[in-house]
Design a protein around this motif. Structure first.
Motif, PDB file in Angstrom:
ATOM      1  N   UNK A  38       0.809  -1.210   0.000  1.00 17.22           N
ATOM      2  CA  UNK A  38       0.000   0.000   0.000  1.00 17.22           C
ATOM      3  C   UNK A  38       0.845   1.264   0.000  1.00 17.22           C
ATOM      4  N   UNK A  39       2.065   1.170   0.511  1.00 22.52           N
ATOM      5  CA  UNK A  39       2.912   2.356   0.609  1.00 22.52           C
ATOM      6  C   UNK A  39       3.375   2.791  -0.774  1.00 22.52           C
ATOM      7  N   UNK A  40       3.245   4.071  -1.111  1.00 25.49           N
ATOM      8  CA  UNK A  40       3.704   4.537  -2.422  1.00 25.49           C
ATOM      9  C   UNK A  40       5.226   4.576  -2.452  1.00 25.49           C
ATOM     10  N   UNK A  41       5.760   4.419  -3.595  1.00 27.97           N
ATOM     11  CA  UNK A  41       7.205   4.482  -3.735  1.00 27.97           C
ATOM     12  C   UNK A  41       7.614   5.928  -4.022  1.00 27.97           C
ATOM     13  N   UNK A  42       8.805   6.276  -3.618  1.00 28.10           N
ATOM     14  CA  UNK A  42       9.286   7.636  -3.816  1.00 28.10           C
ATOM     15  C   UNK A  42       9.488   7.951  -5.288  1.00 28.10           C
ATOM     16  N   UNK A  43       9.878   6.960  -6.059  1.00 27.05           N
ATOM     17  CA  UNK A  43      10.129   7.199  -7.474  1.00 27.05           C
ATOM     18  C   UNK A  43       8.842   7.586  -8.199  1.00 27.05           C
ATOM     19  N   UNK A  44       7.736   6.903  -7.892  1.00 21.84           N
ATOM     20  CA  UNK A  44       6.488   7.215  -8.586  1.00 21.84           C
ATOM     21  C   UNK A  44       5.937   8.575  -8.149  1.00 21.84           C
ATOM     22  N   UNK A  45       6.130   8.959  -6.872  1.00 19.28           N
ATOM     23  CA  UNK A  45       5.647  10.246  -6.402  1.00 19.28           C
ATOM     24  C   UNK A  45       6.466  11.390  -6.972  1.00 19.28           C
ATOM     25  N   UNK A  46       7.770  11.201  -7.111  1.00 21.19           N
ATOM     26  CA  UNK A  46       8.635  12.271  -7.595  1.00 21.19           C
ATOM     27  C   UNK A  46       8.318  12.630  -9.040  1.00 21.19           C
ATOM     28  N   UNK A  47       7.959  11.672  -9.830  1.00 21.16           N
ATOM     29  CA  UNK A  47       7.657  11.964 -11.225  1.00 21.16           C
ATOM     30  C   UNK A  47       6.265  12.563 -11.373  1.00 21.16           C
ATOM     31  N   UNK A  48       5.366  12.276 -10.429  1.00 18.42           N
ATOM     32  CA  UNK A  48       3.996  12.755 -10.542  1.00 18.42           C
ATOM     33  C   UNK A  48       3.847  14.212 -10.087  1.00 18.42           C
ATOM     34  N   UNK A  49       4.716  14.698  -9.196  1.00 16.70           N
ATOM     35  CA  UNK A  49       4.587  16.047  -8.652  1.00 16.70           C
ATOM     36  C   UNK A  49       5.393  17.045  -9.467  1.00 16.70           C
ATOM     37  N   UNK A  50       4.810  18.202  -9.692  1.00 13.44           N
ATOM     38  CA  UNK A  50       5.517  19.280 -10.376  1.00 13.44           C
ATOM     39  C   UNK A  50       6.346  20.043  -9.357  1.00 13.44           C
ATOM     40  N   UNK A  51       7.439  20.683  -9.741  1.00 10.94           N
ATOM     41  CA  UNK A  51       8.231  21.469  -8.783  1.00 10.94           C
ATOM     42  C   UNK A  51       7.414  22.639  -8.245  1.00 10.94           C
ATOM     43  N   UNK A  52       7.704  22.988  -6.983  1.00  7.99           N
ATOM     44  CA  UNK A  52       6.959  24.058  -6.313  1.00  7.99           C
ATOM     45  C   UNK A  52       7.359  25.408  -6.880  1.00  7.99           C
ATOM     46  N   UNK A  53       6.380  26.211  -7.197  1.00  8.55           N
ATOM     47  CA  UNK A  53       6.599  27.590  -7.652  1.00  8.55           C
ATOM     48  C   UNK A  53       5.951  28.530  -6.640  1.00  8.55           C
ATOM     49  N   UNK A  54       6.743  29.400  -6.036  1.00  5.39           N
ATOM     50  CA  UNK A  54       6.211  30.347  -5.064  1.00  5.39           C
ATOM     51  C   UNK A  54       5.348  31.386  -5.776  1.00  5.39           C
ATOM     52  N   UNK A  55       4.236  31.786  -5.159  1.00  7.16           N
ATOM     53  CA  UNK A  55       3.404  32.818  -5.777  1.00  7.16           C
ATOM     54  C   UNK A  55       4.126  34.162  -5.764  1.00  7.16           C
ATOM     55  N   UNK A  56       3.763  35.051  -6.650  1.00  7.22           N
ATOM     56  CA  UNK A  56       4.431  36.355  -6.682  1.00  7.22           C
ATOM     57  C   UNK A  56       4.106  37.163  -5.424  1.00  7.22           C
ATOM     58  N   UNK A  57       5.002  38.072  -5.020  1.00  2.85           N
ATOM     59  CA  UNK A  57       4.777  38.871  -3.800  1.00  2.85           C
ATOM     60  C   UNK A  57       3.511  39.716  -3.856  1.00  2.85           C
ATOM     61  N   UNK A  58       3.035  40.045  -5.050  1.00  8.93           N
ATOM     62  CA  UNK A  58       1.816  40.854  -5.138  1.00  8.93           C
ATOM     63  C   UNK A  58       0.599  40.107  -4.616  1.00  8.93           C
ATOM     64  N   UNK A  59       0.678  38.775  -4.564  1.00  9.78           N
ATOM     65  CA  UNK A  59      -0.433  37.996  -4.017  1.00  9.78           C
ATOM     66  C   UNK A  59      -0.576  38.193  -2.512  1.00  9.78           C
ATOM     67  N   UNK A  60       0.439  38.744  -1.860  1.00  9.40           N
ATOM     68  CA  UNK A  60       0.417  38.905  -0.417  1.00  9.40           C
ATOM     69  C   UNK A  60       0.220  40.360   0.003  1.00  9.40           C
ATOM     70  N   UNK A  61      -0.289  41.198  -0.864  1.00 11.07           N
ATOM     71  CA  UNK A  61      -0.455  42.617  -0.537  1.00 11.07           C
ATOM     72  C   UNK A  61      -1.451  42.820   0.605  1.00 11.07           C
ATOM     73  N   UNK A  62      -2.412  41.960   0.730  1.00  6.75           N
ATOM     74  CA  UNK A  62      -3.401  42.066   1.813  1.00  6.75           C
ATOM     75  C   UNK A  62      -2.733  41.905   3.177  1.00  6.75           C
TER      76      UNK A  62
END
Length: 159
Positions: A38-62
């Motif tokens: 049942x445990x997922x393998x790291x290799x299959x998860x790494x290929x399925x996830x896209x790299x993290x992209x931080x939102x632009x600073x303007x999204x935090x103006x509030x």
């Protein structure tokens, strides 16, 4: 009736002991799958996830417009240069020189009593209250704070 209840209690106790002490047979298939499958393998998860992209600073103006940890949820007011407070007044020097030790090899040392009545030995660069020792000579020391200099002289008593 009492014998029947006693016999039934004895049978249940024996069954409980047998279930408690009986070895678990891992080869039996109860229709469940092993946890490893049942445990997922790291290799299959790494290929399925896209790299993290931080939102632009303007999204935090509030967040800057309504600070979370401010009581009023308003940003702090910016003071104009004319409204800025002046620096606090210089603490007056309230100390007395008790002695000076000058030797040829070592740095000069002064014995000073501060305003709290505590006696300390100080060298050039040390502080007495907020004042910094800048010079030690025979019979006097010079202290400085914010560009202002004061001289403490050794008072000799005549007996």
């Amino acid at each position: 009736m009492d014998r029947l209840v006693a016999a039934l209690a004895l049978v249940l106790a024996c069954a409980a002991i047998w279930l408690w002490t009986a070895p678990v047979n891992a080869s039996r298939d109860h229709g469940s799958t092993e946890p490893e499958s049942l445990a997922p393998t790291l290799e299959s998860d790494a290929t399925a996830l896209a790299p993290f992209q931080a939102p632009p600073p303007t999204d935090f103006s509030e967040m800057t417009q309504r600070p979370l940890f401010s009581d009023t949820r308003r940003p702090p007011a910016v003071m104009a240069p004319s409204e800025q407070r002046e620096s606090p007044p210089v603490q007056p020097l309230d100390a007395s020189l008790r002695g000076v030790v000058l030797t040829g090899d070592a740095d000069p040392v002064a014995i000073v009593t501060n305003r709290m009545g505590e006696t300390h030995s100080v060298t050039i660069g040390d502080r007495v209250d907020a004042w910094q020792v800048v010079e030690i000579r025979t019979g006097l020391i010079v202290l400085e704070i914010d560009g202002r200099r004061e001289t403490l002289e050794l008072h000799r008593s005549i007996r």
